[in-house]
Design a protein around this motif. Structure first.
Motif, PDB file in Angstrom:
ATOM      1  N   ILE A  27       0.815  -1.215   0.000  1.00 41.05           N
ATOM      2  CA  ILE A  27       0.000   0.000   0.000  1.00 41.05           C
ATOM      3  C   ILE A  27       0.851   1.268   0.000  1.00 41.05           C
ATOM      4  O   ILE A  27       0.595   2.216  -0.749  1.00 41.05           O
ATOM      5  CB  ILE A  27      -0.947   0.004   1.229  1.00 41.05           C
ATOM      6  CG1 ILE A  27      -1.984  -1.105   1.096  1.00 41.05           C
ATOM      7  CG2 ILE A  27      -1.627   1.364   1.383  1.00 41.05           C
ATOM      8  CD1 ILE A  27      -2.880  -1.258   2.307  1.00 41.05           C
ATOM      9  N   ARG A  28       1.908   1.279   0.835  1.00 37.29           N
ATOM     10  CA  ARG A  28       2.701   2.489   1.027  1.00 37.29           C
ATOM     11  C   ARG A  28       3.972   2.530   0.177  1.00 37.29           C
ATOM     12  O   ARG A  28       4.646   3.563   0.127  1.00 37.29           O
ATOM     13  CB  ARG A  28       3.077   2.620   2.503  1.00 37.29           C
ATOM     14  CG  ARG A  28       1.877   2.695   3.443  1.00 37.29           C
ATOM     15  CD  ARG A  28       2.330   2.869   4.884  1.00 37.29           C
ATOM     16  NE  ARG A  28       1.186   2.925   5.804  1.00 37.29           N
ATOM     17  CZ  ARG A  28       1.291   3.077   7.111  1.00 37.29           C
ATOM     18  NH1 ARG A  28       2.494   3.198   7.678  1.00 37.29           N
ATOM     19  NH2 ARG A  28       0.216   3.108   7.865  1.00 37.29           N
ATOM     20  N   TYR A  29       4.318   1.423  -0.448  1.00 37.54           N
ATOM     21  CA  TYR A  29       5.541   1.341  -1.251  1.00 37.54           C
ATOM     22  C   TYR A  29       6.780   1.722  -0.434  1.00 37.54           C
ATOM     23  O   TYR A  29       7.682   2.399  -0.916  1.00 37.54           O
ATOM     24  CB  TYR A  29       5.431   2.239  -2.497  1.00 37.54           C
ATOM     25  CG  TYR A  29       4.259   1.885  -3.375  1.00 37.54           C
ATOM     26  CD1 TYR A  29       4.301   0.763  -4.200  1.00 37.54           C
ATOM     27  CD2 TYR A  29       3.103   2.647  -3.343  1.00 37.54           C
ATOM     28  CE1 TYR A  29       3.212   0.431  -4.994  1.00 37.54           C
ATOM     29  CE2 TYR A  29       2.010   2.323  -4.134  1.00 37.54           C
ATOM     30  CZ  TYR A  29       2.073   1.204  -4.956  1.00 37.54           C
ATOM     31  OH  TYR A  29       0.995   0.869  -5.733  1.00 37.54           O
ATOM     32  N   GLU A  30       6.780   1.307   0.830  1.00 34.27           N
ATOM     33  CA  GLU A  30       7.920   1.549   1.709  1.00 34.27           C
ATOM     34  C   GLU A  30       8.402   0.217   2.270  1.00 34.27           C
ATOM     35  O   GLU A  30       7.590  -0.620   2.677  1.00 34.27           O
ATOM     36  CB  GLU A  30       7.521   2.473   2.870  1.00 34.27           C
ATOM     37  CG  GLU A  30       7.144   3.880   2.455  1.00 34.27           C
ATOM     38  CD  GLU A  30       6.722   4.728   3.649  1.00 34.27           C
ATOM     39  OE1 GLU A  30       6.646   4.172   4.759  1.00 34.27           O
ATOM     40  OE2 GLU A  30       6.472   5.931   3.457  1.00 34.27           O
ATOM     41  N   ARG A  31       9.705   0.047   2.312  1.00 32.58           N
ATOM     42  CA  ARG A  31      10.249  -1.207   2.817  1.00 32.58           C
ATOM     43  C   ARG A  31      10.039  -1.344   4.327  1.00 32.58           C
ATOM     44  O   ARG A  31       9.927  -0.353   5.050  1.00 32.58           O
ATOM     45  CB  ARG A  31      11.737  -1.322   2.483  1.00 32.58           C
ATOM     46  CG  ARG A  31      12.626  -0.280   3.109  1.00 32.58           C
ATOM     47  CD  ARG A  31      14.096  -0.597   2.848  1.00 32.58           C
ATOM     48  NE  ARG A  31      14.395  -0.749   1.427  1.00 32.58           N
ATOM     49  CZ  ARG A  31      15.524  -1.278   0.953  1.00 32.58           C
ATOM     50  NH1 ARG A  31      16.452  -1.714   1.790  1.00 32.58           N
ATOM     51  NH2 ARG A  31      15.731  -1.375  -0.334  1.00 32.58           N
ATOM     52  N   LYS A  32       9.987  -2.594   4.785  1.00 30.26           N
ATOM     53  CA  LYS A  32       9.826  -2.895   6.192  1.00 30.26           C
ATOM     54  C   LYS A  32      10.906  -3.888   6.619  1.00 30.26           C
ATOM     55  O   LYS A  32      11.338  -4.720   5.824  1.00 30.26           O
ATOM     56  CB  LYS A  32       8.444  -3.510   6.465  1.00 30.26           C
ATOM     57  CG  LYS A  32       7.271  -2.630   6.064  1.00 30.26           C
ATOM     58  CD  LYS A  32       7.056  -1.498   7.043  1.00 30.26           C
ATOM     59  CE  LYS A  32       6.513  -2.013   8.350  1.00 30.26           C
ATOM     60  NZ  LYS A  32       6.172  -0.910   9.294  1.00 30.26           N
ATOM     61  N   GLU A  33      11.314  -3.773   7.885  1.00 32.35           N
ATOM     62  CA  GLU A  33      12.346  -4.666   8.411  1.00 32.35           C
ATOM     63  C   GLU A  33      11.859  -5.331   9.690  1.00 32.35           C
ATOM     64  O   GLU A  33      11.230  -4.689  10.537  1.00 32.35           O
ATOM     65  CB  GLU A  33      13.636  -3.889   8.689  1.00 32.35           C
ATOM     66  CG  GLU A  33      14.792  -4.769   9.138  1.00 32.35           C
ATOM     67  CD  GLU A  33      16.096  -3.986   9.266  1.00 32.35           C
ATOM     68  OE1 GLU A  33      17.169  -4.603   9.188  1.00 32.35           O
ATOM     69  OE2 GLU A  33      16.039  -2.747   9.437  1.00 32.35           O
ATOM     70  N   THR A  34      12.147  -6.614   9.836  1.00 35.52           N
ATOM     71  CA  THR A  34      11.737  -7.344  11.031  1.00 35.52           C
ATOM     72  C   THR A  34      12.830  -7.272  12.097  1.00 35.52           C
ATOM     73  O   THR A  34      13.948  -6.830  11.838  1.00 35.52           O
ATOM     74  CB  THR A  34      11.497  -8.828  10.726  1.00 35.52           C
ATOM     75  OG1 THR A  34      12.750  -9.467  10.436  1.00 35.52           O
ATOM     76  CG2 THR A  34      10.560  -9.005   9.546  1.00 35.52           C
ATOM     77  N   ASP A  35      12.492  -7.729  13.296  1.00 33.45           N
ATOM     78  CA  ASP A  35      13.512  -8.016  14.296  1.00 33.45           C
ATOM     79  C   ASP A  35      14.221  -9.310  13.876  1.00 33.45           C
ATOM     80  O   ASP A  35      13.946  -9.858  12.805  1.00 33.45           O
ATOM     81  CB  ASP A  35      12.876  -8.172  15.679  1.00 33.45           C
ATOM     82  CG  ASP A  35      12.452  -6.837  16.283  1.00 33.45           C
ATOM     83  OD1 ASP A  35      13.115  -5.822  15.999  1.00 33.45           O
ATOM     84  OD2 ASP A  35      11.459  -6.818  17.040  1.00 33.45           O
ATOM     85  N   PHE A  36      15.095  -9.823  14.722  1.00 29.58           N
ATOM     86  CA  PHE A  36      15.778 -11.071  14.410  1.00 29.58           C
ATOM     87  C   PHE A  36      14.787 -12.231  14.487  1.00 29.58           C
ATOM     88  O   PHE A  36      14.000 -12.338  15.435  1.00 29.58           O
ATOM     89  CB  PHE A  36      16.937 -11.316  15.381  1.00 29.58           C
ATOM     90  CG  PHE A  36      18.121 -10.433  15.126  1.00 29.58           C
ATOM     91  CD1 PHE A  36      19.055 -10.746  14.147  1.00 29.58           C
ATOM     92  CD2 PHE A  36      18.297  -9.272  15.869  1.00 29.58           C
ATOM     93  CE1 PHE A  36      20.148  -9.918  13.913  1.00 29.58           C
ATOM     94  CE2 PHE A  36      19.384  -8.441  15.644  1.00 29.58           C
ATOM     95  CZ  PHE A  36      20.321  -8.764  14.660  1.00 29.58           C
ATOM     96  N   LEU A  37      14.837 -13.087  13.499  1.00 29.48           N
ATOM     97  CA  LEU A  37      13.975 -14.257  13.435  1.00 29.48           C
ATOM     98  C   LEU A  37      14.777 -15.508  13.749  1.00 29.48           C
ATOM     99  O   LEU A  37      15.940 -15.630  13.354  1.00 29.48           O
ATOM    100  CB  LEU A  37      13.362 -14.387  12.037  1.00 29.48           C
ATOM    101  CG  LEU A  37      12.676 -13.143  11.457  1.00 29.48           C
ATOM    102  CD1 LEU A  37      12.152 -13.449  10.060  1.00 29.48           C
ATOM    103  CD2 LEU A  37      11.555 -12.666  12.368  1.00 29.48           C
TER     104      LEU A  37
END
Length: 257
Positions: A27-37
């Motif tokens: 929707i926002r065309y912005e990247r996202k980053e997770t915590d450590f998996l």
């Protein structure tokens, strides 16, 4: 949703988190980053990303062999490089001639700071050196507050990822067949003990799956699960390769030597 049927009930919150991230990026065309998996979460994340042609993604935890990794989701037209991951390598020394430190000692000291496990990547303790990969956003806090382990003073300093020490841990990989994927069956097979004794360890709360204590011997394991038995080390169900003609599971397992 049909997707939930492929995973455990307790994994639904993480699945929802990944699906929400996918929606936000779309929707926002912005990247996202997770915590450590952890390894199991990486498996789930990878499975969920398989049907997302409009997104790109990658995982990284400091090296290609990292066990715990952060993930980045981005619109398909972007590129993801290793330097995009918000990782910091912290290193400290300790007098190994006078004190013995183990992985659990350092992890315990880290957790006592009140920081979530998800902010910590891989941790190496060997030859008088401690190295931890942490989320960049908590690096300064760690350096200011993580000052001792087992009454030994330590001082962490930031290092380039090129200084990352290769862990001397070795995993023995084995291919075998199992009558079922019950926790007590896996513990019996991997650790070479009787099924009764495996059940006793589980009942006593000595067994963890993906860092969570499991006290149910019939708990069903899935691909990517990381196990640990107190005093016996860590292991992993790496791959489920199908069934034999006698309806046994063909699996690949590994154990930390």
């Amino acid at each position: 949703m049909e997707i939930y049927q492929h995973f455990r009930e307790e994994e639904r919150p993480f699945i929802d988190q990944v699906l929400s991230m996918q929606e936000e990026v779309n929707i926002r065309y912005e990247r996202k980053e997770t915590d450590f998996l952890d390894p199991r979460e990486i498996f789930i994340f990878t499975s969920l990303m398989g049907a997302q042609p409009d997104l790109i993604w990658d995982t990284f935890g400091g090296s290609e062999k990292s066990e715990r990794k952060r993930a980045i989701l981005a619109p398909e037209y972007e590129e993801i490089d290793q330097q995009d991951f918000s990782l910091t390598l912290l290193q400290a020394s300790y007098p190994d001639k006078f004190i013995t430190l183990e992985h659990r000692d350092v992890l315990g000291a880290f957790m006592s700071l009140g920081i979530k496990r998800e902010k910590l990547g891989d941790l190496v303790v060997q030859d008088g050196t401690i190295q931890i990969i942490v989320a960049e956003e908590i690096s300064d806090y760690i350096r200011m507050n993580f000052t001792s382990v087992k009454k030994t003073n330590v001082q962490f300093e930031e290092k380039s990822l090129t200084h990352l020490i290769a862990s001397n841990e070795t995993w023995k990989v084995n291919e075998t067949t199992l009558s079922s994927l019950r926790l007590d069956v896996l513990v019996k097979e991997i650790y070479g003990i009787s099924r009764k004794k495996a059940g006793m360890h589980i009942d006593a709360g000595h067994v963890k799956v993906n860092f969570r204590t499991v006290e149910n011997p019939s708990f069903q394991l899935q691909e990517g699960d990381l196990l640990s038995v107190r005093g016996k080390g860590r292991s992993r169900l790496m791959e489920i390769r199908g069934m034999t003609k006698k309806e046994k599971f063909r699996v690949t397992i590994s154990k930390l030597n």
